[in-house]
Design an enzyme around this catalytic site. Sequence first.
Site, PDB file in Angstrom:
ATOM      1  N   GLY A 166       0.813  -1.216   0.000  1.00 55.67           N
ATOM      2  CA  GLY A 166       0.000   0.000   0.000  1.00 55.67           C
ATOM      3  C   GLY A 166       0.842   1.259   0.000  1.00 55.67           C
ATOM      4  O   GLY A 166       0.535   2.244  -0.687  1.00 55.67           O
ATOM      5  N   CYS A 167       1.930   1.227   0.736  1.00 59.71           N
ATOM      6  CA  CYS A 167       2.807   2.395   0.815  1.00 59.71           C
ATOM      7  C   CYS A 167       3.491   2.643  -0.528  1.00 59.71           C
ATOM      8  O   CYS A 167       3.679   3.791  -0.933  1.00 59.71           O
ATOM      9  CB  CYS A 167       3.833   2.206   1.922  1.00 59.71           C
ATOM     10  SG  CYS A 167       3.046   2.015   3.543  1.00 59.71           S
ATOM     11  N   THR A 168       3.830   1.569  -1.227  1.00 65.39           N
ATOM     12  CA  THR A 168       4.451   1.705  -2.540  1.00 65.39           C
ATOM     13  C   THR A 168       3.449   2.283  -3.536  1.00 65.39           C
ATOM     14  O   THR A 168       3.805   3.149  -4.342  1.00 65.39           O
ATOM     15  CB  THR A 168       5.036   0.356  -3.012  1.00 65.39           C
ATOM     16  OG1 THR A 168       6.035  -0.056  -2.062  1.00 65.39           O
ATOM     17  CG2 THR A 168       5.670   0.469  -4.380  1.00 65.39           C
ATOM     18  N   ALA A 190       3.230   6.077  -2.597  1.00 64.70           N
ATOM     19  CA  ALA A 190       4.455   6.818  -2.909  1.00 64.70           C
ATOM     20  C   ALA A 190       4.718   6.870  -4.415  1.00 64.70           C
ATOM     21  O   ALA A 190       5.135   7.914  -4.937  1.00 64.70           O
ATOM     22  CB  ALA A 190       5.639   6.182  -2.174  1.00 64.70           C
TER      23      ALA A 190
END
Length: 152
Positions: free
Chosen positions: A43-45, A48
């Site tokens: 999710g963070c990838t 970002a």
Amino acid sequence: MLSVGEMAPEFELSNQDDEPVSLASLRGRKVLLFAYPKANTSGCTVQACGFRDNLPAIETANAVVLGLSPDLPAALQAWRTQESFPYDLLSDPDHKVLEAYGAWGEKSMYGKKYMGVIRSHFIIGEDGRFLDVQNKVSPKKSIELATKFLNH
């Protein structure tokens, strides 16, 4: 809860290169600060990379992007290199800035409660005041809302 119009809490944190980055040094530009739980997770990838891919539109709005997580600079550097992020990732291992921004709190996974990063993003104006505050936002919604807000 933080609200639009109030001054954003000041901070100075180390980036992925272990160099200091302060909010005060960015006065005169908008700042899109996004808080995420952990570098190099799915999710963070998504979040970002979405900001990376929308950077031309974000920069057109006179804004800079900063990522914020409890990760240490070495982990941030590895992820930044892997994904070719053109913006700084800030390290907040004691989560003082995350707490000040309301992006640290109780979470729940598989019935277990724990403290962690609440995915959020903040758009801070040239004068240091909040223009937009989004807490508990999904990665894709964060990208959509922030880029739409900056380019309205």
